[in-house]
Design a protein around this motif. Structure first.
Motif, PDB file in Angstrom:
ATOM      1  N   PHE A 162       0.786  -1.226   0.000  1.00  0.00           N
ATOM      2  CA  PHE A 162       0.000   0.000   0.000  1.00  0.00           C
ATOM      3  C   PHE A 162       0.822   1.283   0.000  1.00  0.00           C
ATOM      4  CE2 PHE A 162      -2.709  -3.309   1.898  1.00  0.00           C
ATOM      5  CZ  PHE A 162      -3.622  -3.376   0.864  1.00  0.00           C
ATOM      6  N   PRO A 163       1.929   1.415   0.750  1.00  0.00           N
ATOM      7  CA  PRO A 163       2.679   2.683   0.692  1.00  0.00           C
ATOM      8  C   PRO A 163       3.321   2.954  -0.667  1.00  0.00           C
ATOM      9  CG  PRO A 163       3.234   1.515   2.685  1.00  0.00           C
ATOM     10  CD  PRO A 163       2.392   0.599   1.859  1.00  0.00           C
ATOM     11  N   TYR A 190       1.806   2.625  -3.521  1.00  0.00           N
ATOM     12  CA  TYR A 190       0.794   3.211  -4.395  1.00  0.00           C
ATOM     13  C   TYR A 190       0.273   4.547  -3.878  1.00  0.00           C
ATOM     14  CZ  TYR A 190       0.821  -1.240  -6.778  1.00  0.00           C
ATOM     15  OH  TYR A 190       1.218  -2.338  -7.474  1.00  0.00           O
ATOM     16  N   SER A 191       0.152   4.655  -2.586  1.00  0.00           N
ATOM     17  CA  SER A 191      -0.320   5.902  -1.990  1.00  0.00           C
ATOM     18  C   SER A 191       0.175   5.976  -0.550  1.00  0.00           C
ATOM     19  CB  SER A 191      -1.852   5.968  -2.019  1.00  0.00           C
ATOM     20  OG  SER A 191      -2.387   4.929  -1.233  1.00  0.00           O
ATOM     21  N   HIS A 192       0.053   7.120   0.052  1.00  0.00           N
ATOM     22  CA  HIS A 192       0.464   7.353   1.444  1.00  0.00           C
ATOM     23  C   HIS A 192       1.937   7.006   1.662  1.00  0.00           C
ATOM     24  CE1 HIS A 192      -3.698   8.058   2.407  1.00  0.00           C
ATOM     25  NE2 HIS A 192      -4.037   6.876   1.939  1.00  0.00           N
ATOM     26  N   HIS A 193       2.802   7.673   0.946  1.00  0.00           N
ATOM     27  CA  HIS A 193       4.240   7.429   1.034  1.00  0.00           C
ATOM     28  C   HIS A 193       4.812   7.814   2.399  1.00  0.00           C
ATOM     29  CE1 HIS A 193       4.386   6.437  -3.169  1.00  0.00           C
ATOM     30  NE2 HIS A 193       3.738   7.563  -3.456  1.00  0.00           N
ATOM     31  N   GLU A 194       4.078   8.605   3.179  1.00  0.00           N
ATOM     32  CA  GLU A 194       4.580   9.023   4.485  1.00  0.00           C
ATOM     33  C   GLU A 194       4.617   7.863   5.492  1.00  0.00           C
ATOM     34  OE1 GLU A 194       0.193   9.957   4.226  1.00  0.00           O
ATOM     35  OE2 GLU A 194       1.915  10.429   2.996  1.00  0.00           O
ATOM     36  N   PHE A 195       3.933   6.763   5.201  1.00  0.00           N
ATOM     37  CA  PHE A 195       3.943   5.609   6.097  1.00  0.00           C
ATOM     38  C   PHE A 195       5.137   4.682   5.855  1.00  0.00           C
ATOM     39  CE2 PHE A 195      -0.745   6.396   6.150  1.00  0.00           C
ATOM     40  CZ  PHE A 195      -0.803   6.774   7.481  1.00  0.00           C
TER      41      PHE A 195
END
Length: 152
Positions: free
Chosen positions: A75-76, A78-83
């Motif tokens: 998931f990180p 594809y989106s939410h790279h801050e995690f």
């Protein structure tokens, strides 16, 4: 119904001698006649007691938390790279504690970074996961059973 199940078992190869199985007419045992089928004679010895079950050694089990964390890496990207940094640290800590639980590297005297990964100690696994991320974690997940077997 039993002929149908015997036919299915025979066709699947589960019970090749299904024809030899016969139902007995006895459905229950009477008190005192549990061992009536054994030979009763003057030289018949006492009936040995069944052996108690041996202490079961804790066997190998998959660590589902590590597998879920590895799947969480999808998931990180594809989106939410801050995690991503949080996930790297979480993976390293989880691999470190899991390597401690399976006694990674205990039976080996020398640990080499470019040698056999079975000899790596928990701190090495944790640090390598911190630096290498998902690649080292996947290597650990695939080698986990071999590490367990080699060190137990």
């Amino acid at each position: 119904m039993t002929k149908f199940t015997d036919t299915v078992r025979r066709s699947l190869g589960w019970c090749p001698n299904a024809d030899a199985i016969r139902q007995s007419g006895c459905t229950k045992t009477e008190p005192g006649f549990e061992n009536a089928w054994k030979r009763n004679g003057p030289d018949a010895g006492p009936v040995p007691e069944p052996a108690p079950p041996a202490a079961e050694h804790s066997g190998y089990q998959e660590n589902m938390l590590l597998i879920l964390i590895a799947l969480g890496w999808i998931f990180p990207f594809y989106s939410h790279h801050e995690f991503l940094p949080f996930l790297v640290v979480l993976s390293a800590v989880a691999v470190y504690y899991d390597a401690q639980n399976i006694h990674a590297g205990d039976k080996f005297e020398k640990e080499t970074l470019f040698g056999d990964v079975v000899a790596w100690r928990p701190l090495t696994w944790g640090a390598a996961t911190l630096v290498g991320g998902i690649i080292i974690m996947v290597i650990y997940l695939f080698q986990r059973k071999e590490i367990f077997v080699a060190n137990n």
